[in-house]
Structure formats: structure tokens, C-alpha cells
Design a protein around this motif. Structure first.
Motif, PDB file in Angstrom:
ATOM      1  N   ARG A  56      29.560  16.994  32.697  1.00 34.54           N
ATOM      2  CA  ARG A  56      30.508  18.033  33.609  1.00 34.54           C
ATOM      3  C   ARG A  56      31.561  18.122  32.941  1.00 34.54           C
ATOM      4  O   ARG A  56      32.832  19.410  33.097  1.00 34.54           O
ATOM      5  N   TYR A  57      31.847  17.455  31.774  1.00 34.66           N
ATOM      6  CA  TYR A  57      33.470  17.954  30.990  1.00 34.66           C
ATOM      7  C   TYR A  57      33.339  18.497  30.128  1.00 34.66           C
ATOM      8  O   TYR A  57      33.185  18.795  28.892  1.00 34.66           O
ATOM      9  N   GLY A  58      31.477  19.092  29.984  1.00 36.02           N
ATOM     10  CA  GLY A  58      31.348  20.100  28.365  1.00 36.02           C
ATOM     11  C   GLY A  58      31.242  19.916  27.043  1.00 36.02           C
ATOM     12  O   GLY A  58      31.087  18.009  27.371  1.00 36.02           O
ATOM     13  N   GLU A  59      31.368  20.604  26.381  1.00 37.88           N
ATOM     14  CA  GLU A  59      31.105  20.260  24.554  1.00 37.88           C
ATOM     15  C   GLU A  59      32.315  19.405  23.952  1.00 37.88           C
ATOM     16  O   GLU A  59      31.688  18.527  22.961  1.00 37.88           O
ATOM     17  N   GLU A  60      33.534  19.572  24.227  1.00 38.30           N
ATOM     18  CA  GLU A  60      34.143  18.503  24.022  1.00 38.30           C
ATOM     19  C   GLU A  60      33.920  16.901  24.283  1.00 38.30           C
ATOM     20  O   GLU A  60      34.883  16.455  23.667  1.00 38.30           O
ATOM     21  N   ALA A  61      33.276  16.820  25.040  1.00 34.39           N
ATOM     22  CA  ALA A  61      33.295  14.773  25.236  1.00 34.39           C
ATOM     23  C   ALA A  61      31.530  14.782  24.708  1.00 34.39           C
ATOM     24  O   ALA A  61      31.341  14.227  24.480  1.00 34.39           O
ATOM     25  N   ASP A  62      31.186  15.885  23.985  1.00 38.69           N
ATOM     26  CA  ASP A  62      29.517  15.789  23.552  1.00 38.69           C
ATOM     27  C   ASP A  62      29.637  14.342  22.599  1.00 38.69           C
ATOM     28  O   ASP A  62      28.754  13.561  22.723  1.00 38.69           O
ATOM     29  N   ASP A  63      30.940  14.231  21.700  1.00 40.21           N
ATOM     30  CA  ASP A  63      30.653  12.520  20.785  1.00 40.21           C
ATOM     31  C   ASP A  63      30.577  11.774  21.418  1.00 40.21           C
ATOM     32  O   ASP A  63      30.035  10.276  21.343  1.00 40.21           O
TER      33      ASP A  63
END
Length: 136
Positions: free
Chosen positions: A53-60
Motif C-alpha cells: 500500500r506504500y507503493g514503489e518508494e517502499a520496495d527496497d
């Protein structure tokens, strides 16, 4: 058995991994959803597709957490699925979800006005069957 064994095993693994992620007390995994699991025919490798739900910015951060909990997830699969071989897990963000989000962003930026005249063009007059009539 209307679909292949790999699809059935993939769905089973998706459910098991999803339930186990809910049980793991790791802030980085809050809001992570397993969207699908693709299994190779030989059941050696399972690609786990997820979305956050946090999107791409939380991928790492999410990938790091999933890697840290890989052994626990495999042990849970082994315990619950009763497979001859527990597949190795590879975690990937779901590209279909990302593509859908991109399409939503593009469409929300467009200025689309509804067309009130859904009938035939103004140049043609329609007959009772909706087909254009020939001009007299």
C-alpha cells in the motif's frame, strides 16, 4: 482439476504466504499483499508477486524484509503444503499492479468530457433500425 497442477500449487502457496506475512511482526511488511505465486513445472522455484500500500518508494524495505523472512516462509510452506519439494522463493513487485496504477494516473490527468450525443453523427439521419438512411 480444471487447471494445471502448478497453478493449484501457486494458489495454495499464495494463501500460505499471505497468512504467514500477517503473522510476522515486522513493520516493513504491514500492508503487503501477495498477489500471485508462479511455480515452475518442476516445483523448484516459486516467484512470489506482491504489492504494498506504500507503493514503489517502499520496495527496497519490503524486499529486504521478505528476504529476511524467506526461511520462515519456506518452513511454513513445508509444514502446511505437504509437497515433495519446497520451492525456492523469489520475491518480485507485481508488474500488473504497477501498470494499473500508471494507467490510473494517466487517466486521472486527462480531461475527458462525457459525450451526451451517443447517437449517430449529425451528418447522418438514422432510420427506425438505427442505421443511417440514404439522403433523398
Amino acid at each position: 482439476r480444471e487447471y494445471p497442477r502448478t497453478a493449484r500449487v501457486g494458489e495454495l502457496l499464495r494463501e500460505i504466504i499471505g497468512e504467514e506475512l500477517e503473522a510476522i511482526a515486522d513493520e516493513r511488511l504491514e500492508g503487503v499483499v501477495v498477489t500471485s505465486v508462479d511455480i515452475d513445472r518442476d516445483l523448484r522455484l516459486g516467484q512470489v508477486f506482491w504489492d504494498s500500500r506504500y507503493g514503489e518508494e517502499a520496495d527496497d524495505e519490503v524486499l529486504e524484509a521478505l528476504e529476511e523472512h524467506r526461511i520462515r516462509l519456506k518452513a511454513t510452506i513445508n509444514r502446511q503444503a505437504h509437497l515433495r519439494r519446497t520451492p525456492d522463493l523469489v520475491f518480485r513487485p507485481d508488474p500488473a499492479v504497477r501498470a494499473g496504477e500508471h494507467i490510473d494516473q494517466v487517466l486521472s490527468g486527462m480531461d475527458i468530457e462525457p459525450d451526451d450525443d451517443l447517437g449517430p453523427d449529425d451528418d447522418d439521419e438514422a432510420g427506425p433500425d438505427g442505421e443511417p438512411t440514404a439522403e433523398p
